[in-house]
Design an enzyme around this catalytic site. Structure first.
Site, PDB file in Angstrom:
ATOM      1  N   ARG A 116     -55.478  -3.434  -9.179  1.00 55.81           N
ATOM      2  CA  ARG A 116     -54.154  -3.765  -9.702  1.00 55.81           C
ATOM      3  C   ARG A 116     -54.080  -5.259  -9.996  1.00 55.81           C
ATOM      4  NH1 ARG A 116     -49.577  -1.072  -5.957  1.00 55.81           N
ATOM      5  NH2 ARG A 116     -48.613  -3.089  -6.394  1.00 55.81           N
ATOM      6  N   LYS A 150     -48.242   2.341   2.964  1.00 55.77           N
ATOM      7  CA  LYS A 150     -47.169   3.310   2.706  1.00 55.77           C
ATOM      8  C   LYS A 150     -47.676   4.473   1.833  1.00 55.77           C
ATOM      9  CE  LYS A 150     -44.261   0.142   1.043  1.00 55.77           C
ATOM     10  NZ  LYS A 150     -44.988  -1.131   1.249  1.00 55.77           N
ATOM     11  N   ARG A 189     -35.638  -2.021  -1.217  1.00 58.38           N
ATOM     12  CA  ARG A 189     -36.379  -3.249  -0.931  1.00 58.38           C
ATOM     13  C   ARG A 189     -35.458  -4.423  -0.670  1.00 58.38           C
ATOM     14  NH1 ARG A 189     -41.602  -1.885  -3.470  1.00 58.38           N
ATOM     15  NH2 ARG A 189     -43.068  -3.600  -3.367  1.00 58.38           N
ATOM     16  N   ARG A 193     -45.901 -11.769  -3.053  1.00 63.46           N
ATOM     17  CA  ARG A 193     -45.270 -10.493  -2.695  1.00 63.46           C
ATOM     18  C   ARG A 193     -44.899 -10.493  -1.213  1.00 63.46           C
ATOM     19  NH1 ARG A 193     -49.888  -6.733  -4.550  1.00 63.46           N
ATOM     20  NH2 ARG A 193     -48.618  -4.997  -3.820  1.00 63.46           N
TER      21      ARG A 193
HETATM   22  P1  AMP Z   1     -45.426  -1.631  -5.085  1.00 64.04           P
HETATM   23  O1  AMP Z   1     -46.344  -0.682  -5.786  1.00 64.04           O
HETATM   24  O2  AMP Z   1     -44.446  -0.916  -4.192  1.00 64.04           O
HETATM   25  O3  AMP Z   1     -46.167  -2.738  -4.372  1.00 64.04           O
HETATM   26  O4  AMP Z   1     -44.529  -2.323  -6.229  1.00 64.04           O
HETATM   27  C1  AMP Z   1     -45.126  -3.114  -7.239  1.00 64.04           C
HETATM   28  C2  AMP Z   1     -44.075  -3.991  -7.890  1.00 64.04           C
HETATM   29  O5  AMP Z   1     -43.057  -3.160  -8.488  1.00 64.04           O
HETATM   30  C3  AMP Z   1     -43.307  -4.899  -6.944  1.00 64.04           C
HETATM   31  O6  AMP Z   1     -44.020  -6.104  -6.672  1.00 64.04           O
HETATM   32  C4  AMP Z   1     -42.026  -5.135  -7.756  1.00 64.04           C
HETATM   33  O7  AMP Z   1     -42.251  -6.043  -8.834  1.00 64.04           O
HETATM   34  C5  AMP Z   1     -41.771  -3.767  -8.370  1.00 64.04           C
HETATM   35  N1  AMP Z   1     -40.933  -2.901  -7.495  1.00 64.04           N
HETATM   36  C6  AMP Z   1     -41.323  -1.760  -6.861  1.00 64.04           C
HETATM   37  N2  AMP Z   1     -40.299  -1.238  -6.158  1.00 64.04           N
HETATM   38  C7  AMP Z   1     -39.243  -2.072  -6.344  1.00 64.04           C
HETATM   39  C8  AMP Z   1     -37.905  -2.100  -5.866  1.00 64.04           C
HETATM   40  N3  AMP Z   1     -37.427  -1.147  -5.032  1.00 64.04           N
HETATM   41  N4  AMP Z   1     -37.090  -3.106  -6.274  1.00 64.04           N
HETATM   42  C9  AMP Z   1     -37.533  -4.079  -7.112  1.00 64.04           C
HETATM   43  N5  AMP Z   1     -38.797  -4.129  -7.588  1.00 64.04           N
HETATM   44  C10 AMP Z   1     -39.659  -3.132  -7.219  1.00 64.04           C
END
Ligand code: AMP
Length: 214
Positions: A160, A13, A88, A171
């Site tokens: 990360r 993404k 999400r 995840r």
């Molecule tokens: P990402 O960088 O999109 O993989 O997000 C990393 C982490 O941030 C996720 O595993 C969640 O813990 C948190 N996170 C990101 N976006 C959301 C969302 N829309 N709702 C809840 N948690 C989120």
């Protein structure tokens, strides 16, 4: 252009958003990036989000919705936006619908980036990022020329903490359970644009431009 990028972690993404940004002037809003920035700065939001993020769990609904309510009202969103990592869950999607209605805006498309679980694990466990400019690399498919140093800005390369295999699997489970229902939610609204994101090409950009007639 007002679009959502939907798909499992590691679907690309962020990478695909960066490609779209080369051709369109829109805001790229990654909830994960905003949360990581808050964790780094130790803000009240960051302190509340940290434990969930480290475990690969979702951060509480009300925190995310309030954060996005503020973000979508910022000036740079007037020219359009790509939402990366939000919504999400179905309740987040419903909150977004209300927010957009308040702002008098509609969505153009929801792009589903399709990729299988094993590809996700392979991609994410090899993913590396630049601390300076955020450039995305992969130790197997797209390494930096000099180990540990960003090709673009010379910044430090890091992994990360949630890109370890056990957390990646967590995840993915959260994705299948809580985020995948959004596919039907947006399909029933006739907004869904399904794209094979298994390769590394410009499939997302092309599909999006065809849909938007750009
Ligand atoms: P990402 O960088 O999109 O993989 O997000 C990393 C982490 O941030 C996720 O595993 C969640 O813990 C948190 N996170 C990101 N976006 C959301 C969302 N829309 N709702 C809840 N948690 C989120």
């Amino acid at each position: 252009m007002r679009v959502i990028f939907l798909g499992p972690p590691g679907a690309g993404k962020g990478t695909q958003a960066a490609k779209v940004l080369e051709h369109h002037q829109v805001a790229h809003i990654s909830t994960g990036d905003i949360l990581r920035e808050n964790v780094k700065k130790g803000t009240p939001l960051g302190l509340k989000a940290k434990t969930c993020m480290e475990a690969g769990q979702l951060v509480t609904e009300d925190l995310i919705v309030a954060m996005m309510g503020a973000r979508l009202r910022e000036k740079d969103c007037e020219g359009g936006f790509i939402l990366d990592g939000f919504p999400r869950t179905v309740p987040q999607a419903e909150a977004l619908d209300r927010l957009l209605a308040d702002l008098g805006l509609t969505l153009d498309a929801v792009v589903l980036l399709q990729v299988d679980d094993e590809t996700v694990v392979e991609r994410l466990s090899g993913r590396r990022l630049c601390r300076g400019c955020g450039a995305i690399y992969n130790v197997a498919f797209h390494p930096t020329a000099v180990e540990g140093v960003c090709d673009a800005c010379g910044g430090e390369i890091y992994q990360r903490s949630d890109d370890r295999e056990s957390v990646i699997r967590n995840r993915l489970a959260v994705y299948h359970e809580q985020t995948a229902p959004l596919v039907d939610y947006y399909r029933s609204q006739d907004r869904l644009l399904e794209v094979d994101a298994g390769g590394s090409g410009d499939a997302v950009l092309v599909a999006l431009e065809n849909r938007l007639g750009a």
